[in-house]
Design an enzyme around this catalytic site. Structure first.
Site, PDB file in Angstrom:
ATOM      1  N   ARG A 178       0.823  -1.228   0.000  1.00  0.00           N
ATOM      2  CA  ARG A 178       0.000   0.000   0.000  1.00  0.00           C
ATOM      3  C   ARG A 178       0.855   1.275   0.000  1.00  0.00           C
ATOM      4  NH1 ARG A 178      -2.011  -3.675  -1.093  1.00  0.00           N
ATOM      5  NH2 ARG A 178      -3.667  -4.851  -0.114  1.00  0.00           N
ATOM      6  N   SER A 229     -10.384  -0.361   3.962  1.00  0.00           N
ATOM      7  CA  SER A 229      -9.605  -0.611   5.181  1.00  0.00           C
ATOM      8  C   SER A 229      -9.054   0.695   5.734  1.00  0.00           C
ATOM      9  CB  SER A 229      -8.428  -1.548   4.877  1.00  0.00           C
ATOM     10  OG  SER A 229      -8.934  -2.802   4.520  1.00  0.00           O
ATOM     11  N   GLU A 299      -4.044   3.315   6.780  1.00  0.00           N
ATOM     12  CA  GLU A 299      -3.985   3.141   5.318  1.00  0.00           C
ATOM     13  C   GLU A 299      -4.768   4.287   4.666  1.00  0.00           C
ATOM     14  OE1 GLU A 299      -4.827  -0.783   3.713  1.00  0.00           O
ATOM     15  OE2 GLU A 299      -5.873   0.120   2.006  1.00  0.00           O
TER      16      GLU A 299
HETATM   17  C1  LIG Z   1     -15.445  -0.799  -0.254  1.00  0.00           C
HETATM   18  C2  LIG Z   1     -13.968  -0.559  -0.433  1.00  0.00           C
HETATM   19  C3  LIG Z   1     -13.128  -1.652  -0.591  1.00  0.00           C
HETATM   20  C4  LIG Z   1     -11.754  -1.453  -0.753  1.00  0.00           C
HETATM   21  N1  LIG Z   1     -10.936  -2.549  -0.922  1.00  0.00           N
HETATM   22  C5  LIG Z   1      -9.630  -2.363  -1.129  1.00  0.00           C
HETATM   23  C6  LIG Z   1      -8.771  -3.494  -1.352  1.00  0.00           C
HETATM   24  O1  LIG Z   1      -9.195  -4.637  -1.359  1.00  0.00           O
HETATM   25  N2  LIG Z   1      -7.456  -3.260  -1.559  1.00  0.00           N
HETATM   26  C7  LIG Z   1      -6.936  -1.997  -1.587  1.00  0.00           C
HETATM   27  O2  LIG Z   1      -5.731  -1.846  -1.808  1.00  0.00           O
HETATM   28  N3  LIG Z   1      -7.722  -0.912  -1.367  1.00  0.00           N
HETATM   29  C8  LIG Z   1      -9.039  -1.069  -1.142  1.00  0.00           C
HETATM   30  N4  LIG Z   1      -9.844   0.029  -0.932  1.00  0.00           N
HETATM   31  C9  LIG Z   1      -9.233   1.377  -0.834  1.00  0.00           C
HETATM   32  C10 LIG Z   1      -9.160   2.153  -2.154  1.00  0.00           C
HETATM   33  O3  LIG Z   1     -10.204   1.765  -3.036  1.00  0.00           O
HETATM   34  C11 LIG Z   1      -7.800   1.993  -2.842  1.00  0.00           C
HETATM   35  O4  LIG Z   1      -6.765   2.488  -2.044  1.00  0.00           O
HETATM   36  C12 LIG Z   1      -7.758   2.711  -4.203  1.00  0.00           C
HETATM   37  O5  LIG Z   1      -6.601   2.317  -4.897  1.00  0.00           O
HETATM   38  C13 LIG Z   1      -7.780   4.231  -4.093  1.00  0.00           C
HETATM   39  O6  LIG Z   1      -7.982   4.746  -5.395  1.00  0.00           O
HETATM   40  P1  LIG Z   1      -8.719   6.133  -5.632  1.00  0.00           P
HETATM   41  O7  LIG Z   1      -8.689   6.426  -7.088  1.00  0.00           O
HETATM   42  O8  LIG Z   1     -10.039   6.143  -4.992  1.00  0.00           O
HETATM   43  O9  LIG Z   1      -7.712   7.120  -4.894  1.00  0.00           O
HETATM   44  P2  LIG Z   1      -8.071   8.172  -3.723  1.00  0.00           P
HETATM   45  O10 LIG Z   1      -8.717   7.454  -2.616  1.00  0.00           O
HETATM   46  O11 LIG Z   1      -8.742   9.347  -4.297  1.00  0.00           O
HETATM   47  O12 LIG Z   1      -6.590   8.591  -3.279  1.00  0.00           O
HETATM   48  C14 LIG Z   1      -5.799   7.697  -2.514  1.00  0.00           C
HETATM   49  C15 LIG Z   1      -4.347   8.201  -2.547  1.00  0.00           C
HETATM   50  O13 LIG Z   1      -3.845   8.052  -3.867  1.00  0.00           O
HETATM   51  C16 LIG Z   1      -3.420   9.311  -4.395  1.00  0.00           C
HETATM   52  N5  LIG Z   1      -3.812   9.338  -5.804  1.00  0.00           N
HETATM   53  C17 LIG Z   1      -5.016   9.077  -6.353  1.00  0.00           C
HETATM   54  N6  LIG Z   1      -4.961   9.186  -7.690  1.00  0.00           N
HETATM   55  C18 LIG Z   1      -3.683   9.541  -7.989  1.00  0.00           C
HETATM   56  C19 LIG Z   1      -2.971   9.840  -9.200  1.00  0.00           C
HETATM   57  N7  LIG Z   1      -3.577   9.797 -10.407  1.00  0.00           N
HETATM   58  N8  LIG Z   1      -1.644  10.175  -9.116  1.00  0.00           N
HETATM   59  C20 LIG Z   1      -1.008  10.235  -7.920  1.00  0.00           C
HETATM   60  N9  LIG Z   1      -1.634   9.977  -6.732  1.00  0.00           N
HETATM   61  C21 LIG Z   1      -2.948   9.633  -6.777  1.00  0.00           C
HETATM   62  C22 LIG Z   1      -4.139  10.378  -3.558  1.00  0.00           C
HETATM   63  O14 LIG Z   1      -3.373  11.568  -3.530  1.00  0.00           O
HETATM   64  C23 LIG Z   1      -4.215   9.692  -2.204  1.00  0.00           C
HETATM   65  O15 LIG Z   1      -2.989   9.853  -1.507  1.00  0.00           O
HETATM   66  C24 LIG Z   1     -11.225  -0.144  -0.757  1.00  0.00           C
HETATM   67  C25 LIG Z   1     -12.080   0.955  -0.614  1.00  0.00           C
HETATM   68  C26 LIG Z   1     -13.451   0.745  -0.450  1.00  0.00           C
HETATM   69  C27 LIG Z   1     -14.366   1.933  -0.310  1.00  0.00           C
END
Ligand SMILES: Cc1cc2nc3c(=O)[nH]c(=O)nc-3n(C[C@H](O)[C@H](O)[C@H](O)COP(=O)(O)OP(=O)(O)OC[C@H]3O[C@@H](n4cnc5c(N)ncnc54)[C@H](O)[C@@H]3O)c2cc1C
Length: 311
Positions: A178, A229, A299
């Site tokens: 992560r 998480s 996380e």
């Molecule tokens: C129901 C649910 C289940 C989930 N299950 C998992 C799982 O199984 N495994 C897991 O790893 N995660 C899980 N997550 C967490 C989340 O979905 C992941 O971390 C996901 O990768 C975040 O992507 P996002 O586009 O929503 O980024 P955001 O949540 O918007 O941002 C997260 C971080 O990434 C950075 N970021 C986002 N986009 C970019 C970009 N283009 N360039 C640089 N930095 C960027 C942001 O600055 C921030 O620091 C879950 C979340 C939910 C709600």
């Protein structure tokens, strides 16, 4: 912050959608948090470079947002700019009939995995139930069900504040659980990634996707807004197990609750504030630490971060 930066942002970003005083609770899956002074949905690399020029010249704070599925925005909201990739960054293409697929960082994981399945390319089904963007998956090295994003990533197109946009080999960067050095809190922005998948039968891929979605339905809450998480798993253990063993499931602070279904999820049962979520975070950390000696590490990303200065 100097001068009328709002007028400059509005005037110079010809392609993008600019919203002032944008309610961030709508932009994150947990549905809490105050407004951002300015939300920019970027629609071109030209605008991306222009907005970073303004940020550097005027010393503006900024945050990079994906689909907001792992972010908590504090109740006081965010000063400066929030940058998010718009539809222009959601393309996906297969390279010359190969098993390599290039995806814009704004595309959702679900749309990406579904398109790969139609090309009979599999391996990244673990992303089907991770409700973020491909950019967020790379930045967070998202993973589940024994898979992680970095294992498939071959090249990445990234914006670096001092050197601009470049195409890089993924092997140049150190990915961990992560963690990646490409996250927005380091002032970087992932624009695209190319992934090496495996040739698989479409039905086999569909079956894997369905099994994963079914597992999620049985084990994770889907009835209330959440951000996945909250804590990382400590080495050799599971955060959910430690929280559950400490008897914390179901505890509430206002509208925020430690999920009854999965102890490492905090759900918004209606009208929760970011302060209430953070109060539960403290409560969990203190209780688990006092019982086990393990300090759980977040996380979930809490915005505002220490503001990144490009000066
Ligand atoms: C129901 C649910 C289940 C989930 N299950 C998992 C799982 O199984 N495994 C897991 O790893 N995660 C899980 N997550 C967490 C989340 O979905 C992941 O971390 C996901 O990768 C975040 O992507 P996002 O586009 O929503 O980024 P955001 O949540 O918007 O941002 C997260 C971080 O990434 C950075 N970021 C986002 N986009 C970019 C970009 N283009 N360039 C640089 N930095 C960027 C942001 O600055 C921030 O620091 C879950 C979340 C939910 C709600």
């Amino acid at each position: 912050m100097s001068g009328d930066w709002r007028a400059e942002v509005r005037g110079r970003l010809a392609d993008s959608v600019v919203t002032f005083d944008a309610p961030m609770a709508r932009a994150v899956t947990l549905r809490v948090g105050g407004p951002a002074e300015c939300l920019v949905e970027l629609q071109s690399e030209r605008d991306l470079e222009a907005v970073f020029e303004i940020i550097a010249e005027r010393q503006l704070p900024f945050h990079v947002l994906g689909k907001g599925s792992n972010v908590l925005v504090r109740d006081e909201g965010l000063r400066g700019l929030v940058l998010r990739l718009g539809p222009a960054f959601r393309s996906v293409r297969r390279l010359e009939n190969s098993a390599t697929v290039e995806a814009g960082a704004g595309i959702s994981n679900g749309a990406f995995v579904d398109q790969c399945r139609r090309w009979q390319l599999g391996g990244m089904e673990f992303l089907v139930a991770v409700p973020g963007s491909i950019g967020g998956a790379i930045a967070m090295n998202a993973g589940a069900h024994d898979g992680e994003t970095a294992a498939f990533l071959r090249t990445v197109r990234v914006f670096f504040p001092r050197t601009g946009i470049s195409d890089r080999e993924a092997a140049e960067f150190q990915f961990a659980y992560r963690e990646s050095p490409l996250r927005g809190n380091l002032g970087r922005m992932v624009l695209r990634g190319a992934f090496a998948l495996q040739r698989l039968d479409e039905e086999e891929i569909r079956g894997r996707q369905q099994r994963i979605l079914q597992w999620r339905k049985e084990h994770q809450p889907s009835d209330f807004p959440n951000c996945g998480s909250v804590f990382k798993n400590p080495p050799g253990d599971f955060a959910a197990r430690l929280i559950d063993r400490a008897g914390l499931k179901g505890h509430t602070r206002g509208g925020a609750q430690i999920s009854e279904k999965h102890a490492n999820f905090i759900v918004n049962r209606g009208g929760a504030t970011a302060d209430e979520v953070l109060a539960l975070v403290d409560f969990i950390q203190e209780t688990v630490y006092s019982r086990t000696g393990v300090m759980l590490e977040l996380e979930m990303q809490v915005f505002p971060l220490e503001y990144v200065s490009l000066g």
